[in-house]
Design a protein around this motif. Structure first.
Motif, PDB file in Angstrom:
ATOM      1  N   PRO A  69       1.638   3.933  -9.387  1.00 29.74           N
ATOM      2  CA  PRO A  69       1.530   2.489  -9.198  1.00 29.74           C
ATOM      3  C   PRO A  69       2.500   1.989  -8.135  1.00 29.74           C
ATOM      4  N   TYR A  70       1.945   1.372  -7.104  1.00 31.49           N
ATOM      5  CA  TYR A  70       2.676   0.698  -6.026  1.00 31.49           C
ATOM      6  C   TYR A  70       3.307   1.649  -5.013  1.00 31.49           C
ATOM      7  N   GLU A  71       3.175   2.977  -5.183  1.00 33.24           N
ATOM      8  CA  GLU A  71       3.783   3.882  -4.201  1.00 33.24           C
ATOM      9  C   GLU A  71       3.053   5.213  -4.144  1.00 33.24           C
ATOM     10  N   VAL A  72       2.877   5.698  -2.926  1.00 26.44           N
ATOM     11  CA  VAL A  72       2.392   7.048  -2.676  1.00 26.44           C
ATOM     12  C   VAL A  72       3.538   7.834  -2.060  1.00 26.44           C
ATOM     13  N   SER A  73       3.827   9.004  -2.576  1.00 29.77           N
ATOM     14  CA  SER A  73       4.894   9.842  -2.042  1.00 29.77           C
ATOM     15  C   SER A  73       4.319  11.177  -1.607  1.00 29.77           C
ATOM     16  N   ALA A  74       4.923  11.760  -0.583  1.00 31.11           N
ATOM     17  CA  ALA A  74       4.422  13.028  -0.053  1.00 31.11           C
ATOM     18  C   ALA A  74       5.537  13.728   0.711  1.00 31.11           C
ATOM     19  N   ARG A  75       5.339  15.039   0.921  1.00 29.20           N
ATOM     20  CA  ARG A  75       6.204  15.823   1.802  1.00 29.20           C
ATOM     21  C   ARG A  75       5.340  16.387   2.923  1.00 29.20           C
ATOM     22  N   ALA A  92       2.625  -5.421  -4.994  1.00 31.15           N
ATOM     23  CA  ALA A  92       2.249  -5.283  -6.400  1.00 31.15           C
ATOM     24  C   ALA A  92       1.286  -6.391  -6.828  1.00 31.15           C
ATOM     25  N   ILE A  93       0.363  -6.018  -7.717  1.00 36.59           N
ATOM     26  CA  ILE A  93      -0.419  -6.997  -8.468  1.00 36.59           C
ATOM     27  C   ILE A  93       0.287  -7.146  -9.807  1.00 36.59           C
ATOM     28  N   ASP A 132      -8.841 -14.326  -5.666  1.00 36.07           N
ATOM     29  CA  ASP A 132      -7.775 -14.467  -4.665  1.00 36.07           C
ATOM     30  C   ASP A 132      -6.706 -13.385  -4.845  1.00 36.07           C
ATOM     31  N   ILE A 133      -7.170 -12.175  -5.170  1.00 39.81           N
ATOM     32  CA  ILE A 133      -6.278 -11.020  -5.321  1.00 39.81           C
ATOM     33  C   ILE A 133      -6.792  -9.944  -4.373  1.00 39.81           C
ATOM     34  N   PRO A 134      -6.094  -9.644  -3.270  1.00 45.82           N
ATOM     35  CA  PRO A 134      -6.613  -8.659  -2.321  1.00 45.82           C
ATOM     36  C   PRO A 134      -6.612  -7.252  -2.915  1.00 45.82           C
ATOM     37  N   LEU A 135      -7.744  -6.573  -2.785  1.00 46.78           N
ATOM     38  CA  LEU A 135      -7.849  -5.199  -3.270  1.00 46.78           C
ATOM     39  C   LEU A 135      -7.307  -4.218  -2.243  1.00 46.78           C
ATOM     40  N   PHE A 136      -7.532  -4.500  -0.966  1.00 45.82           N
ATOM     41  CA  PHE A 136      -7.073  -3.629   0.107  1.00 45.82           C
ATOM     42  C   PHE A 136      -5.928  -4.297   0.868  1.00 45.82           C
ATOM     43  N   PRO A 137      -5.054  -3.487   1.465  1.00 40.82           N
ATOM     44  CA  PRO A 137      -4.079  -4.095   2.376  1.00 40.82           C
ATOM     45  C   PRO A 137      -4.811  -4.756   3.532  1.00 40.82           C
ATOM     46  N   GLU A 138      -4.361  -5.929   3.932  1.00 41.15           N
ATOM     47  CA  GLU A 138      -5.066  -6.688   4.950  1.00 41.15           C
ATOM     48  C   GLU A 138      -4.419  -6.585   6.325  1.00 41.15           C
ATOM     49  N   SER A 139      -3.182  -6.126   6.392  1.00 42.03           N
ATOM     50  CA  SER A 139      -2.486  -5.986   7.668  1.00 42.03           C
ATOM     51  C   SER A 139      -1.331  -5.015   7.487  1.00 42.03           C
ATOM     52  N   ALA A 140      -0.616  -4.769   8.585  1.00 36.32           N
ATOM     53  CA  ALA A 140       0.542  -3.871   8.534  1.00 36.32           C
ATOM     54  C   ALA A 140       1.613  -4.400   7.591  1.00 36.32           C
ATOM     55  N   HIS A 141       1.677  -5.720   7.421  1.00 36.75           N
ATOM     56  CA  HIS A 141       2.713  -6.310   6.564  1.00 36.75           C
ATOM     57  C   HIS A 141       2.498  -5.987   5.085  1.00 36.75           C
ATOM     58  N   ASP A 142       1.279  -5.568   4.729  1.00 33.10           N
ATOM     59  CA  ASP A 142       0.993  -5.250   3.323  1.00 33.10           C
ATOM     60  C   ASP A 142       1.334  -3.815   2.962  1.00 33.10           C
ATOM     61  N   TRP A 180      -2.908   2.871  -7.406  1.00 38.86           N
ATOM     62  CA  TRP A 180      -1.927   2.495  -6.384  1.00 38.86           C
ATOM     63  C   TRP A 180      -1.616   1.000  -6.465  1.00 38.86           C
ATOM     64  N   LYS A 181      -2.633   0.201  -6.795  1.00 38.51           N
ATOM     65  CA  LYS A 181      -2.438  -1.244  -6.923  1.00 38.51           C
ATOM     66  C   LYS A 181      -1.823  -1.635  -8.266  1.00 38.51           C
ATOM     67  N   GLY A 182      -1.569  -0.638  -9.139  1.00 38.08           N
ATOM     68  CA  GLY A 182      -0.821  -0.948 -10.352  1.00 38.08           C
ATOM     69  C   GLY A 182      -1.519  -0.682 -11.656  1.00 38.08           C
ATOM     70  N   ARG A 183      -2.802  -0.174 -11.634  1.00 37.97           N
ATOM     71  CA  ARG A 183      -3.513   0.056 -12.883  1.00 37.97           C
ATOM     72  C   ARG A 183      -4.068   1.477 -12.925  1.00 37.97           C
ATOM     73  N   PRO A 184      -3.386   2.403 -13.612  1.00 36.03           N
ATOM     74  CA  PRO A 184      -3.955   3.748 -13.787  1.00 36.03           C
ATOM     75  C   PRO A 184      -5.281   3.678 -14.520  1.00 36.03           C
ATOM     76  N   ARG A 185      -6.109   4.682 -14.308  1.00 33.91           N
ATOM     77  CA  ARG A 185      -7.473   4.700 -14.841  1.00 33.91           C
ATOM     78  C   ARG A 185      -7.522   4.437 -16.349  1.00 33.91           C
ATOM     79  N   GLU A 186      -6.761   5.215 -17.131  1.00 31.90           N
ATOM     80  CA  GLU A 186      -6.867   5.102 -18.584  1.00 31.90           C
ATOM     81  C   GLU A 186      -6.437   3.727 -19.077  1.00 31.90           C
ATOM     82  N   ARG A 187      -5.427   3.163 -18.434  1.00 36.83           N
ATOM     83  CA  ARG A 187      -4.983   1.832 -18.861  1.00 36.83           C
ATOM     84  C   ARG A 187      -6.021   0.776 -18.508  1.00 36.83           C
TER      85      ARG A 187
END
Length: 270
Positions: A69-75, A92-93, A132-142, A180-187
């Motif tokens: 939720p709210y973050e993707v991490s990678a190496r 975050a939503i 009025d809740i964006p599902l996708f990021p709308e710009s670089a600022h998001d 990623w937007k804050g709601r895992p599938r099972e929840r």
């Protein structure tokens, strides 16, 4: 944290067992939701860095990728011995907003049925827009892009590689976008089941009441009253493009639907 001096241009160290993009050439992303995500990325990012990021993704330079939720991490393995740490944050939503979304999804039987079956409704983006809740990021600022490489680019090629692979992960499992937007599938599914249980009774469920012919032949409401003056449901200009299967035709290496979308969006409402 590596010192930010000069961007690296040496060939990256090969990775054994890295995450490799399925797409070998051209655009990345097969479904409407992954293409929408890539369109946002390519609208603001440097073309050269994106090109190098796609090359990294296709060579398998990303060692691992985790969606929370709210973050993707990678190496990501570059030309230096130690892999770079990449993180991609998103706005975050809030919990209250998610409750509203879940209640709205639960109240619409078609949406609820598809989600509970593990499918993503094509119209779900419109539902988020109505609230009025964006599902996708709308710009670089998001997007909050972080990498400990010495490249000042935003995104650098390491982050771009992660974003492209994230789009392909959305192809395989669209619920990752919601996680990623804050709601895992099972929840989310638990919230839909709970919302369905709390919903108003089905008006077509007669329960144990016996069926009779009382009132069967009584005149009903006039047709004009049944029709009423209900407002038309707003229809996006590219609805037809979204509903049709994409044809195997490309215009300058872009899918035909992507090439036609700007023209449809520019059309005035009927």
């Amino acid at each position: 944290m590596a010192s930010r001096e000069f961007p690296e241009y040496a060939a990256p160290i090969p990775v054994r067992g890295g995450i490799r993009a399925r797409s070998e050439r051209g655009s990345i992303g097969e479904t409407w939701w992954s293409r929408r995500f890539i369109d946002v990325l390519e609208s603001f990012a440097d073309r050269n860095r994106l090109h190098r990021g796609r090359a990294y993704a296709r060579r398998g330079q990303v060692i691992d990728l985790k969606v929370r939720p709210y973050e993707v991490s990678a190496r990501v393995q570059g030309s230096r011995p130690e892999p770079y740490e990449v993180a991609v944050g998103i706005a975050a939503i809030g919990e209250d907003a998610w409750r509203v979304v879940e209640a709205e999804l639960a109240s619409r039987s078609a949406y609820r049925a598809l989600l509970l079956a593990g499918e993503m409704p094509k119209e779900i983006e419109w539902l988020f827009a109505e609230l009025d809740i964006p599902l996708f990021p709308e710009s670089a600022h998001d997007l909050h892009l972080m990498c400990d490489c010495p490249d000042y680019g935003d995104p650098c090629k390491h982050t771009a590689a992660v974003l492209y692979l994230l789009a392909e992960a959305f192809d395989r499992d669209p619920f990752l976008l919601l996680e990623w937007k804050g709601r895992p599938r099972e929840r989310l599914l638990a919230g839909l089941r709970r919302g369905n249980a709390d919903a108003a009774p089905d008006p077509f469920d007669v329960g144990d009441e016996p069926l009779t012919a009382t009132g069967f032949w009584a005149p009903g409401a006039p047709w004009a009253d049944l029709r009423g003056d209900r407002p038309a449901v707003p229809t996006p200009p590219d609805l037809l493009l979204q509903l049709l299967d994409p044809p195997p035709v490309k215009v300058r290496r872009r899918p035909l639907i992507d090439a036609l979308a700007p023209a449809y969006e520019a059309m005035p409402d009927a």
